[in-house]
Structures are given as C-alpha cells and as structure tokens.
Design an enzyme around this catalytic site. Structure first.
Site, short mmCIF file in Angstrom:
data_model
loop_
_atom_site.label_atom_id
_atom_site.label_comp_id
_atom_site.label_asym_id
_atom_site.label_seq_id
_atom_site.Cartn_x
_atom_site.Cartn_y
_atom_site.Cartn_z
N LYS A 195 0.38 -1.12 0.10
CA LYS A 195 0.10 -0.31 0.12
C LYS A 195 1.13 1.39 -0.28
O LYS A 195 2.29 1.75 1.16
CB LYS A 195 -1.07 0.12 1.04
CG LYS A 195 -1.45 1.01 1.23
CD LYS A 195 -2.73 0.94 2.14
CE LYS A 195 -3.52 2.66 2.50
NZ LYS A 195 -4.71 2.62 3.59
N LYS A 248 -2.02 -1.29 -3.90
CA LYS A 248 -2.91 -0.63 -3.38
C LYS A 248 -1.88 0.65 -3.83
O LYS A 248 -1.47 0.93 -2.98
CB LYS A 248 -3.74 -0.79 -2.49
CG LYS A 248 -4.63 0.60 -2.11
CD LYS A 248 -5.14 0.61 -0.67
CE LYS A 248 -5.97 1.97 -0.95
NZ LYS A 248 -5.99 2.08 0.37
#
Ligand code: PBG
Length: 327
Positions: A195, A248
C-alpha cells in the site's frame, strides 16, 4: 521491402475473430464493491468528490447490498465512520458500531455474499492516523493490539475476510493469531501488502473523513518509487498468514501487480482507488473521455496485469455493462 508472412491484422478483422483471440476477460467474478457505513438511520449521503458513491446508514446499506447481489457481484468491502472519534480509535472494535452492525445485518439477509471488512483506525482516531500515537509517531506494536481487537469484532459480526490496511509491521501475524485463538480459523485475511503513500486517496478521505489532521502517512505507507520493497512486504505478509495480498493503488502500480502475480503463489487483489475513480468521472462529466469505455479499459488492465480481484467503486456500473453485453 521484406515483410514476414504474418499479418496480425488478419485476426482483428471482425468482432467474432477478436472475441476468439481475446486474452483477458473482465468478468463480474473479479469485482468487489466498497461501501461506507455511517451512524443513524435512513441515511444515503452523496460523497461530493465521488459521483455515484454514497455513505449509508446500516438499514440503507442492507438495501444497497441487495442491489449488489442482484448484479451478481461476489463481494463487498465495508468501511465505517464512528459516532465519535478518540485518540485510540476505540469505536473501531465496538460490536455496536456501524460496520459491525452492517456485517451482521447483511450476512443475515445475504449469507452467500462475501463480506470483507477494512481493518484500520484512521476513520476512528481523532488525529486521523492509522495507529496509536506517541507524540507525533504512530506506535507499531501498540497498534497491533488494537488491530487484533478490530479484526475480532469484525469476525464476531460474521465477516468472511478481514483486510488490514494500516501498514503496521506484523499486523497479519497479530490478526491471524487473535482470530485462531477465538476459533475463527476460517476467517480469511486479505492483506493490503503493498500500500503506497499515494495522492490517489484524496476523495476517499472525504468519504471516510479520514485525512490525517497533521503530517502524512509516509512513515508507514510505502514510498511510491519502490518496487523491490513491495515484494518484501508481500513476502512478509504471506509468511505471516495472508490468504490474499493486495496492491494499492492499482492504475499507477500495474507493474507491481504483475510482479507479485509472477513471484508469489497467492491470489492478488488490486484496489482501483478513489482518485482513479474520480478522475474518470470528472473527465467523463466534461465530455473529455467516454466514461464507460475508459472504465472497462482500466478494469481490464488490472486483470491483464494479474489481479484476481479488483476492488472498485465502478463495480455496479461495470457489472451492469457486462450483463448487457452478454445479451
Ligand atoms: C484506510 C484506507 C484508505 C483507503 C482504503 N483504506 C485510505 C488511506 O490509507 O488513506 C483508500 C481507498 C481509496 O482511496 O479508495 N487506511
């Protein structure tokens, strides 16, 4: 002029030829729809920066889940806003908070729908950071204890899968251990493994009221320039017990999705985040691009890169479009 006797255009001539050699098929099976749950009843608040996205109270989110099921979308991921925020985000692990209530109600009505919960503190802390602070720093190991509690409260409510998005070290192990101790050995973990500290989360922070009140998340989320480090993160999360791993954002990180897919033996999820959604919506609203076309192109690119699953605010629109195409 030399010209090899292979003309790729021969197989592009008609739609039926193109169908026959198509390599990637975006299907409704890939889609997961994110939903925001807020306190109250009868609430369906539009999110300004994300056209078509709403905050729902528990009663309304059950209705929204019904339309997701009717479109044959296999799963949802829930985010919650509390009635009140505090220093440690204690409403994140309250059994009577909106997300926990929503999970219970949705599972009662639609037991087959896969319900994933985002496990993080940033929507619940008064400072907006993803963990417990000491001074201006997020404390890793203290945060793990709270995250384990959050995961347990989600599992008790009936969540099928817990998705920690905080980027603390060791959180997958802490959550796995807590779940197993309480007998939730069938509750899966979808780790937000790679992330990035990204500008693409802007609209989400509007929807979830989770912008940090000071500083940013660069001391725990990943530097956008790093790829090898993403692989180390994924490798740690798999060792700690992640059933699935996530990259992400998605669009600016297709190279990471591809490498994770090639180098590890776990299904990969891609999060087509809020900023990626809003950019397309804004350009389409201006007539600058064909919104449906670009939506399908972008979602297809994530599956082509290697994602088994795409978390996307486009899920309902894409599912509807895919249904119509088949007819
Ligand atoms: C919570 C969380 C965020 C997103 C998913 N979980 C925000 C953040 O890290 O700031 C972003 C999703 C999106 O932008 O659509 N930590």
């Amino acid at each position: 002029m030399y010209f090899p006797d292979y003309r790729p255009r021969r197989l592009r001539r008609t739609e039926n030829l193109r169908r026959m050699i198509r390599e990637t098929r975006l299907s409704v099976d890939h889609l997961v729809y994110p939903l925001f749950v807020v306190p109250g009843a009868g609430v369906k608040n539009p999110v300004q920066s994300m056209p078509g996205v709403f905050q729902f109270s528990v009663d309304q989110v059950v209705e929204e889940a019904r339309s997701v099921v009717e479109l044959n979308i296999p799963g949802i991921i829930l985010f919650g806003l509390p009635e009140k925020k505090d220093e440690i985000g204690s409403r994140a692990y309250a059994d009577d908070a909106p997300v926990q209530q929503a999970v219970q109600k949705i599972k009662q009505s639609f037991p087959e729908l896969t319900v994933i919960t985002d496990a993080c503190l940033c929507e619940y802390t008064s400072h907006g950071h993803c963990g417990i602070l000491s001074g201006n720093e997020v404390q890793n190991d203290q945060t793990l204890e709270v995250l384990a509690r959050v995961a347990l409260s989600h599992a008790r409510a009936g969540a099928d899968m817990i998705a920690p998005s905080d980027m603390m070290d060791g959180r997958v192990a802490a959550i796995r251990e807590a779940l197993d101790e309480e007998g939730f050995d069938q509750t899966a973990i979808l780790a937000y493994s790679a992330k990035y500290c990204s500008g693409f989360y802007g609209p989400f922070r509007d929807a979830a009221d989770s912008a940090p009140r000071f500083g940013d998340r660069s001391a725990y989320q990943m530097d956008v320039s790093n790829a090898e480090e993403a692989l180390r993160e994924v490798s740690l999360d798999i060792e700690e017990g992640a059933d699935m791993v996530m990259v992400k954002p998605a669009l600016a990180y297709l190279d990471i999705i591809r490498r994770v897919r090639e180098e590890f033996d776990r299904p990969v999820a891609a999060y087509n985040v809020s900023g990626e959604y809003s950019m397309i919506k804004a350009a389409a609203a201006n007539g600058w691009i064909d919104g449906d076309r670009v939506m399908m192109e972008v979602l297809t690119s994530m599956v082509r890169a290697g994602a088994s699953l795409v978390l996307t605010y486009f899920a309902k629109e894409a599912a509807a479009l895919l249904q119509n195409r088949r007819r």
